[in-house]
Design an enzyme around this catalytic site. Structure first.
Site, PDB file in Angstrom:
ATOM      1  CG  HIS A 197      -2.114  -0.898   1.028  1.00 31.92           C
ATOM      2  ND1 HIS A 197      -2.739  -1.542   2.058  1.00 31.92           N
ATOM      3  CD2 HIS A 197      -2.783  -1.266  -0.083  1.00 31.92           C
ATOM      4  CE1 HIS A 197      -3.742  -2.267   1.586  1.00 31.92           C
ATOM      5  NE2 HIS A 197      -3.787  -2.117   0.289  1.00 31.92           N
ATOM      6  NE  ARG A 304      -0.693 -11.067 -12.235  1.00 30.10           N
ATOM      7  CZ  ARG A 304       0.034 -10.223 -12.952  1.00 30.10           C
ATOM      8  NH1 ARG A 304      -0.044  -8.924 -12.727  1.00 30.10           N
ATOM      9  NH2 ARG A 304       0.844 -10.664 -13.897  1.00 30.10           N
ATOM     10  NE  ARG A 340      -4.863 -14.551 -13.173  1.00 31.62           N
ATOM     11  CZ  ARG A 340      -3.564 -14.293 -13.070  1.00 31.62           C
ATOM     12  NH1 ARG A 340      -2.772 -14.412 -14.123  1.00 31.62           N
ATOM     13  NH2 ARG A 340      -3.048 -13.900 -11.933  1.00 31.62           N
ATOM     14  CD  GLU A 439      -1.496 -18.595 -17.547  1.00 30.83           C
ATOM     15  OE1 GLU A 439      -0.641 -17.762 -17.228  1.00 30.83           O
ATOM     16  OE2 GLU A 439      -2.500 -18.821 -16.848  1.00 30.83           O
ATOM     17  CG  ASP A 463       2.624 -18.744 -15.744  1.00 33.17           C
ATOM     18  OD1 ASP A 463       3.618 -19.065 -15.070  1.00 33.17           O
ATOM     19  OD2 ASP A 463       1.594 -18.280 -15.248  1.00 33.17           O
ATOM     20  NE  ARG A 473       9.074 -14.393 -14.742  1.00 36.95           N
ATOM     21  CZ  ARG A 473       8.478 -13.269 -15.013  1.00 36.95           C
ATOM     22  NH1 ARG A 473       9.122 -12.323 -15.641  1.00 36.95           N
ATOM     23  NH2 ARG A 473       7.238 -13.076 -14.675  1.00 36.95           N
ATOM     24  CB  CYS A 510      -2.303  -9.791 -19.912  1.00 34.82           C
ATOM     25  SG  CYS A 510      -2.540 -11.517 -19.473  1.00 34.82           S
TER      26      CYS A 510
HETATM   27  C1  PEP Z   1       1.292 -14.541 -17.276  1.00 39.62           C
HETATM   28  O1  PEP Z   1       1.515 -15.696 -16.929  1.00 39.62           O
HETATM   29  O2  PEP Z   1       1.802 -13.995 -18.265  1.00 39.62           O
HETATM   30  C2  PEP Z   1       0.382 -13.697 -16.494  1.00 39.62           C
HETATM   31  C3  PEP Z   1       0.046 -12.497 -16.899  1.00 39.62           C
HETATM   32  O3  PEP Z   1      -0.078 -14.191 -15.324  1.00 39.62           O
HETATM   33  P1  PEP Z   1       0.744 -14.206 -13.933  1.00 39.62           P
HETATM   34  O4  PEP Z   1       1.970 -13.381 -14.140  1.00 39.62           O
HETATM   35  O5  PEP Z   1      -0.195 -13.632 -12.921  1.00 39.62           O
HETATM   36  O6  PEP Z   1       0.977 -15.648 -13.753  1.00 39.62           O
HETATM   37 MG    MG Z   2       0.257 -16.744 -15.538  1.00 42.14          MG
END
Ligand code: PEP
Ligand code: MG
Length: 596
Positions: A197, A304, A340, A439, A463, A473, A510
């Site tokens: 925050h 998210r 999501r 993904e 992902d 990563r 995304c």
């Molecule tokens: C992704 O996997 O690209 C994604 C946007 O989701 P997250 O980073 O929340 O897994």
């Molecule tokens: Mg993801």
């Protein structure tokens, strides 16, 4: 302000970039961040007095928060929920009431009881390894600090005789809200993360900040000259002449860019030849909505939804979720909001929601698999989403779909939930698009079949890259192999775009890659319809989109898709960027900081 006595050599510390901008000035290390925290044993006769001290401090802390709320009412109303949540924690038996009990139970002073109660709470939250949750635990800490401050009365703080950079252990959102931007050039926090925050408030009040900078309070004394680079997370203590001059230049440059960005944020993202791209924001919390709109998002491409589930006391009740989603959709309407469904498990472990420890969580019971395994959890979220849908433009998206059958199973649950709401006579939105994240490589391979069953695709490259390249990563031994610009990744994106467009649906992206200026022309050339990113990247991306000619970007993409090697691909892309986007290639502040 007292200057440090000895000439110092320059020292660089690395934290987390929390709020963009560069601040240069003298440090003011705040003692109240480090007030002595008495841990004193008491006796029976003192119990009443300690309980009274705690009660009185609690009332004063509440009054302080209410006053701050009044002060923020006009300009920063979006932070009301943060202050309200702190008021709720003050009233919550798990923390303060527990402290009151500990005074008598353990015969300790009020300060010690509070610290012990906080330690118990942190212990309770410790099984929840997710970053958001750790930062949620910070709220408990901030509230305890507020009470401790009241318990200890006036602290002998150094005088602030001019603008300074504040250095502290753990500035709370309220501390940041109370900072006067004329006097506070920037701040550095020892604790905290980018989704905390305090970081969110700093971005909104536009104070450059670095958080999560360990040992800053040990390394810096009041009066030291500091550079705080909120773009890269770097803090330079007592820079030498050359470093100082370089940072002064960067500061000027950034301020100029920032002025320009204010302008680009609200222009349409349209290529020179008139192709429109939806440039949207990735958010985690309601409090970030203001930032997304300010930076020109025309929708939320990824909300998210985990944050509101990361509570130690189990999943939130349906009614609470309805309120949260209504608020979210209402404050962004008529822009689309893509929520999501729960993506927990794997790297986002949540106590109480998960079944048992797994040897390989990234390949385990996570995301949609977990939702299907825990139908009550999934149904509650879906019910809340459909009930809230009347308040705006909702799109629901499912994470980590790996097969056609899995998608069908999900759609069956959706149909059941909608039927259930109808039969219960509960009002719900009808016009809700249903989409999925692409993904995992198996979804890429059958994208043509999946595309016929959804209204949109959103490619989750974070992902997808890890699964496609078999690279974790965050494992430093192999992280260098994580490469968004690998031909395999680009070919997968191309395949998904083609499958989606053949079926007449929108294809967006995304993952972090969407906000990376270095890859943007390729993504445009590959034909993506929408890009969703960190809000701060939006103006940069819009500006770059507006410099792009579609046919040129498509030519680049075709060229790169034919590159066998990532090294060759990168070299060609660099040439393209230098030729057509010289300004971005030379010195883009956010790029210099490694992108947002
Ligand atoms: C992704 O996997 O690209 C994604 C946007 O989701 P997250 O980073 O929340 O897994
Ligand atoms: Mg993801």
């Amino acid at each position: 302000m007292k200057k440090s006595q000895f000439p110092k050599t320059s020292q660089k510390l690395q934290g987390v970039a929390a709020s963009p901008g560069i601040a240069i000035g003298r440090a003011l290390v705040l003692a109240h961040q480090h007030w002595g925290r008495p841990r004193r044993l008491t006796n029976k006769d003192e119990v009443g007095n300690e309980e009274d001290r705690l009660a009185a401090a609690l009332v004063r802390a509440q009054q302080g928060l209410l006053e701050l709320k009044k002060r923020c009412d006009a300009d920063f109303s979006q932070f009301m929920p943060i202050i309200d949540s702190h008021l709720l924690i003050l009233a919550d038996p798990t923390l303060v009431e527990r402290a009151r009990l500990l005074i008598a139970e353990r015969m300790v002073c009020a300060e010690m009881a509070l610290q012990d109660s906080l330690a118990e709470l942190e212990e309770k939250l410790s099984g929840l390894s997710d970053q958001y949750l750790r930062e949620r635990a910070a709220d408990g800490r901030h509230v305890v600090n507020l009470i401790l401050k009241e318990l200890q009365g006036d602290i002998d703080e150094p005088d602030q005789d001019g603008p300074a950079i504040l250095v502290g252990h753990d500035f709370s959102p309220e501390d940041v809200l109370s900072m006067d931007s004329k006097l506070v050039l920037g701040f550095v926090n020892e604790l905290g993360g980018v989704t905390g925050h305090s970081a969110i408030v700093a971005r909104t009040v536009a104070i450059p900040a670095v958080v999560g900078c360990p040992d800053i309070c040990q390394e810096v004394v009041t009066g030291d000259l500091l550079v705080v680079d909120g773009n890269s997370g770097r803090v330079v203590v007592n820079p030498d002449k050359r470093e100082l001059a370089a940072y002064q230049d960067r500061k000027k440059q950034f301020e100029e860019y920032d002025r320009q960005m204010g302008f680009f944020a609200h222009l349409p993202a349209e290529t020179k030849d008139g192709r429109k791209i939806a440039v949207e924001a990735n958010l985690e919390m309601l409090e970030e909505v203001g930032l997304a709109l300010e930076y020109g998002a025309t929708g939320i491409g990824l909300f998210r939804s985990e944050f509101y589930f990361l509570t130690p006391d189990g999943p939130p009740p349906e009614e609470l979720l309805v309120t949260i989603y209504e608020h979210l959709l209402g404050s962004l309407s008529p822009f689309p909001v893509t929520v999501r469904t729960l993506d927990i498990g794997g790297d986002k472990q949540v106590k109480g929601h998960h079944c048992r420890p797994e040897k390989n969580p990234a390949l385990g019971l996570k995301a949609i698999r977990l939702s299907l395994r825990k139908p009550e959890l999934f149904r509650t979220q879906l019910r809340a989403l459909f009930r809230a849908a009347r308040h705006g433009n909702l799109r629901i998206m499912f994470p980590m779909i790996t097969s056609y059958c899995e998608l069908m199973e999900v759609k069956e649950v959706v149909a059941q939930v909608r039927g259930e709401l109808r039969s219960q006579g509960l009002p719900s939105g009808d016009d809700v698009e249903i989409g999925m994240m692409v993904e995992v490589p198996s979804a890429v391979a059958v994208a043509d079949a999946l595309a016929k069953e959804v209204d949109f695709f959103s490619i989750g490259t974070n992902d997808l890259i890890q699964y496609a390249m078999a690279v974790d990563r965050v494992n430093e031994q192999v992280a260098h192999m994580y490469n968004p610009l690998h031909p395999a990744v680009l070919r997968m994106i191309a395949q998904v775009v083609e499958a989606g467009h053949n079926a007449g649906i929108e294809v967006g992206l995304c993952g972090e890659m969407a906000g990376d200026m270095g890859t943007l022309p390729v993504l445009l050339g590959l034909g993506l319809d929408s890009l969703s990113m960190h809000p701060l990247a939006i103006p940069y991306v819009k500006r770059m989109v507006r410099k792009t000619v579609s046919s040129r970007a498509e030519g680049l993409a075709t060229d790169l898709l034919n590159c066998p090697s990532a090294v060759d691909l990168r070299a060609r892309l660099r040439g393209h960027l230098q030729e057509y986007y010289p300004e971005e290639t030379q010195s883009e502040p956010w790029l210099a900081g490694g992108g947002v």
